[in-house]
Design a protein around this motif. Structure first.
Motif, PDB file in Angstrom:
ATOM      1  N   ILE A 296       0.762   3.643  -3.195  1.00 27.54           N
ATOM      2  CA  ILE A 296       0.165   4.971  -3.037  1.00 27.54           C
ATOM      3  C   ILE A 296       1.214   6.055  -3.305  1.00 27.54           C
ATOM      4  O   ILE A 296       0.945   7.037  -3.995  1.00 27.54           O
ATOM      5  CB  ILE A 296      -0.466   5.128  -1.640  1.00 27.54           C
ATOM      6  CG1 ILE A 296      -1.698   4.218  -1.543  1.00 27.54           C
ATOM      7  CG2 ILE A 296      -0.863   6.578  -1.365  1.00 27.54           C
ATOM      8  CD1 ILE A 296      -2.320   4.151  -0.170  1.00 27.54           C
TER       9      ILE A 296
ATOM     10  N   ILE B  66      -3.716  -0.164  -7.978  1.00 31.93           N
ATOM     11  CA  ILE B  66      -3.155   0.339  -6.725  1.00 31.93           C
ATOM     12  C   ILE B  66      -2.310  -0.694  -5.991  1.00 31.93           C
ATOM     13  O   ILE B  66      -1.335  -0.366  -5.339  1.00 31.93           O
ATOM     14  CB  ILE B  66      -4.268   0.881  -5.797  1.00 31.93           C
ATOM     15  CG1 ILE B  66      -3.647   1.618  -4.617  1.00 31.93           C
ATOM     16  CG2 ILE B  66      -5.167  -0.221  -5.290  1.00 31.93           C
ATOM     17  CD1 ILE B  66      -4.486   2.726  -4.086  1.00 31.93           C
TER      18      ILE B  66
ATOM     19  N   LEU C 257       0.825  -1.207   0.000  1.00 33.56           N
ATOM     20  CA  LEU C 257       0.000   0.000   0.000  1.00 33.56           C
ATOM     21  C   LEU C 257       0.862   1.260   0.000  1.00 33.56           C
ATOM     22  O   LEU C 257       0.643   2.173  -0.801  1.00 33.56           O
ATOM     23  CB  LEU C 257      -0.926   0.002   1.214  1.00 33.56           C
ATOM     24  CG  LEU C 257      -2.157  -0.907   1.082  1.00 33.56           C
ATOM     25  CD1 LEU C 257      -2.912  -0.976   2.389  1.00 33.56           C
ATOM     26  CD2 LEU C 257      -3.063  -0.398  -0.032  1.00 33.56           C
TER      27      LEU C 257
END
Lengths: 549, 299
Positions: free
Chosen positions: B80, B228, B76
């Motif tokens: 990101i 993502i 993540l």
């Protein structure tokens, strides 16, 4: 309308190709079963028609083949073609080690195996469990030569034990000496230049490394000389290059081994002794004595060959690889082996290993399983005894080439290295007839003779022949080694799912501690984590398994 | 006749989708059946249908080991970071480039900057390793300034930053193309009107240029959301080492390492499934949010 039909059929063709290939890809099982005559089952009998076999070829890190020869066509494959009428074809080629293991994993995962390949113990277990390989019990009996069987038998049954599952021999193993203490290899010319004596203890080694780093005897430029070259897997990789087992042993630490301590079965990586040894390495790293880039170093060999490093730990044959190349690059680079002991008395302890290192397996469905034992016998019996003057191979070996054998199957007697040293020493002393030596030994003898004639100007092959065998192997033969026998080599139930993760945890922690990314105090946290993530359970299972014996 | 012709014409167009659909079915939907492996102890030769069932064992183990949470967190953070800076930097670059009036300088800069995009990570990794080497140019500068050299690629503090930074460096030139195109699409009349109203260059940028490319920015960021959890297998695999597994291991590299190399196919499938579930949840919520706040549907 016609156009639509044309479009649809075009699409169908495309789709059909996809599925068609998938169907066609499946081997027609059973169809290629040729009958092998009982004559052809004999160890040294030649096939009437050339038999080809595909292999997974593991290649040396520094390729060294004579010009015009390839891995599929060289002195060795020519010899095998001539004597057995067999020809190898490489399904894949990859450098021994990680790269090769990766290719094997891919082949296993896709179910697309070469006819014969070498695998490690974990992969062997997977292959046996999934039934992808053949039972070799019968062909081992029928097609292995008497001499090779004698060699396996010299281990009192331990040699084939690991390759045997439920009484069936599922692989033919390469053997290795059961005790191979790692030794310290050091730049003798740097020692001489600085007027230092060869180190005998850990403390003396520390002084020498400090001098190497501070005084830069290799003229690499300030701060560019590396004291000790060390592998990412700091220790416990049996018989490997660049692991600090010699240091661990002086602390009575045996990482990655199941040992008995105070009557209890423990995993060597979690002991307090291991913590101490790691602490020492960490302090060396902090002082700049160990390669600062060890965590990201791709090729330690190139570090050694280019003359940037002054010391490393390795087995007795390090003179042949990688130091032969180092000597070629710089004739002044004079590496010598030593054994570090606790108080300099030369007594060390070393853990032993099961004699098997690699396992050669035959894919299920391959029509000639007997080819493997025949090939093993040809390379380890006929070629080294009856045909030891076969010119192409003699030239190949004597010129220091490497990696020609299609499969690097090595079957040696239990005490082979010590015996080799004794034979060579006796020959040098004139007590043994040179013509009685095996092919490898007579090549070594020639190199040793060349070296002794003029040590200062000896070429790289003469130098490495002498250094590996008369210095390295001599240390093996003469050092007083207290053997520590690990109690378990198998795989328990919980290991199957959890061992990979525990191994990663261990690799990470050791590397982090040595490089100072984490302090040595984190060692107890590691032991705790290790136990919690399955280690405790596995230790229990190993204890039970050992208790059963 | 005319009506029939039109319909067959459309049918032809629809048929053109068939190869693409076939591709999707063969390479995306059929492999999806492999998810079953996560619930069994998969053995290659026995196949998906022959391997023994183990229920949720693999998932229990996944929750039990801290690695799972590490890799989820790493994935993540890295993804990101890449999306954020990978969107921001090209926009700034495009705006700056747009201010350059010399045509040849603009073209030259643009060409140089988007070159790295065409190199594979295997090649770029070699460059990155050299640049961040212990005795490489960056550390030489640090030492020249009297600072300690840093092992960028073997430091848990630096690894993620280097991953994000090098990824942005590799792709920003190429990413800027879209924004440059969007910039040329803005009506020059608006600039004239703005300058008539007394807006300086900065005010023009703020009130004409930025609103002009905003839809493009929204669209590109929304598209990025789909990927993502793809934090970049090639890049990380080429650059990491055991020391930085803790901060650098992402789901894809972990699945490769444990599943394929460690031959724990079922466990790796379970982890891979986790990725799909999280991706799915993120995508749905992103869609909901964008409908609510920007009145724009991703799908």
């Amino acid at each position: 309308m016609k156009r639509i039909i044309a479009a649809i059929s075009a699409v169908l063709v495309v789709v059909g190709i996809f599925f068609g290939f998938r169907v066609a890809d499946k081997p027609a099982a059973g169809k290629d079963k040729t009958t092998v005559t009982s004559q052809e089952l004999k160890p040294f009998s030649k096939y009437k028609k050339t038999v080809t076999y595909t292999i997974g070829k593991s290649t040396p890190g520094i390729p060294k083949l004579p010009k015009g020869q390839t891995y599929e066509n060289n002195a060795y494959t020519k010899y095998l073609k001539k004597t057995l009428n067999i020809q190898s074809k490489d399904k894949f080629e990859a450098e021994t080690g990680d790269a090769y293991d990766r290719k094997v994993s891919m082949a296993v995962a896709s179910g697309d195996l070469p006819d014969i390949m070498s695998v490690n113990i974990d992969t062997l277990r997977t292959l046996v469990a999934s039934g992808e390989i053949q039972d070799l019990s019968k062909v081992y009996k029928s097609s292995t030569s008497k001499f090779v069987k004698e060699k396996y038998n010299s281990y009192n049954g331990r040699a084939l034990k690991e390759a045997t599952f439920n009484g069936k021999l599922m692989a033919i193993p390469s053997t290795q000496n059961a005790t191979a203490p790692t030794m310290l290899w050091i730049r003798q010319d740097w020692l001489d230049k600085l007027g230092l004596k060869a180190p005998k203890t850990v403390a003396e080694l520390q002084k020498v490394l400090t001098a190497f780093v501070e005084k830069d005897p290799g003229n690499n430029g300030k701060g560019k000389t590396i004291g000790l070259a060390l592998s990412k897997s700091v220790g416990g990789m049996y018989g490997s290059l660049f692991v600090a087992d010699n240091i661990f042993a002086t602390y009575n630490s045996y990482p990655r081994q199941w040992i008995r301590q105070n009557g209890k079965v423990v995993y060597g990586s979690t002991t307090n002794q291991t913590k101490q040894a790691l602490g020492l390495l960490a302090s060396w790293y902090k002082k700049g004595l160990i390669d600062p880039q060890m965590a990201v170093r791709d090729s330690i060999e190139s570090l050694i060959i280019s003359g940037k490093a002054g010391a490393f730990f390795g087995p007795w044959w390090s003179g042949d690889y990688p130091l032969n190349s180092a000597k070629q690059k710089d004739p002044k680079a004079d590496w010598k082996p030593y054994m570090i002991s606790k108080n300099g008395d030369g007594k060390i302890s070393a853990y032993t290993q099961d004699p098997d290192s690699e396992f050669y397996v035959v894919k299920k469905g391959y029509a000639h399983p007997e080819l493997l034992p025949k090939l093993v016998s040809a390379l380890n019996d006929r070629l080294v005894r009856k045909d030891k003057n076969y010119k192409p191979v003699v030239d190949f070996v004597q010129n220091g080439y490497d990696g020609g054998k299609p499969l690097d199957v090595m079957v040696n007697f239990n005490n082979a290295t010590v015996q080799m040293y004794k034979d060579l020493q006796a020959t040098v002393d004139g007590k043994k007839n040179p013509s009685s030596l095996s092919l490898d030994d007579s090549t070594s003898y020639k190199n040793i003779k060349d070296y002794l004639k003029d040590p200062k100007n000896a070429n790289a092959n003469a130098w490495s022949g002498y250094t590996s065998r008369m210095l390295g192997a001599k240390l093996m033969a003469t050092t007083k080694v207290k053997s520590v026998n690990p109690v378990y080599f198998g795989q328990t139930k919980s290991m199957k799912l959890k061992w990979t993760n525990l191994g990663t945890l261990e690799d990470e922690t050791f590397l982090k501690i040595v490089t100072g990314e984490e302090s040595i105090n984190k060692f107890s946290k590691f032991v705790h984590q290790w136990n919690q993530q399955g280690g405790a359970q596995i230790t229990k299972e190993v204890s039970t398994a050992v208790g059963k014996k | 006749m005319g009506r029939r012709k039109r319909r067959t014409g459309q049918l032809g167009y629809h048929l053109m989708m068939l190869p693409g659909m076939a591709f999707l079915v063969v390479f995306s939907f059929i492999p999806m059946l492999g998810i079953v492996m996560a619930f069994e102890n998969y053995i290659p030769t026995k196949g998906i249908f022959g391997s023994p069932w183990v229920g949720l064992d693999n998932f229990q183990y996944m929750i039990q080991i801290p690695d799972s949470w590490d890799i989820l967190r790493n994935t993540l953070i890295i993804a990101i970071g890449k999306i954020f800076f990978g969107t921001l930097v090209p926009i700034i670059f495009a705006l700056l480039l747009n201010e350059i009036r010399l045509k040849w300088a603009k073209k030259t800069i643009q060409t140089i900057v988007y070159l790295p995009n065409f190199l594979s990570w295997a090649v770029v990794a070699a460059i990155v390793i050299n640049v961040f080497d212990y005795s490489g140019p960056i550390n030489n500068i640090l030492q020249g300034l009297g600072l300690h050299p840093i092992m960028f690629l073997a430091s848990n503090q630096w690894f993620r930053k280097v991953m994000i930074g090098t990824d942005v460096w590799k792709n920003f030139g190429y990413g800027a193309i879209v924004y440059l195109a969007a910039l040329t699409g803005i009506d020059p009349g608006l600039y004239e009107a703005a300058s008539m109203d007394g807006a300086n260059r900065f005010k023009q940028l703020l009130h004409v240029t930025l609103p002009g490319i905003l839809p493009t920015v929204m669209l590109i960021s929304a598209l990025n959301l789909g990927s993502i959890l793809n934090a970049g297998f090639d890049q990380i695999y080429a650059l990491y080492n055991p020391i930085v597994y803790e901060t650098g291991d992402v789901i894809d590299t972990y699945v490769y390492r444990v599943g394929l190399l460690g031959q724990q196919y079922s466990f790796a499938t379970a982890i891979g499934l986790l990725k799909s579930v999280v991706s799915f949840a993120l995508l749905i919520s992103a869609n909901k949010l964008s409908i609510k706040f920007a009145n724009m549907r991703i799908f």
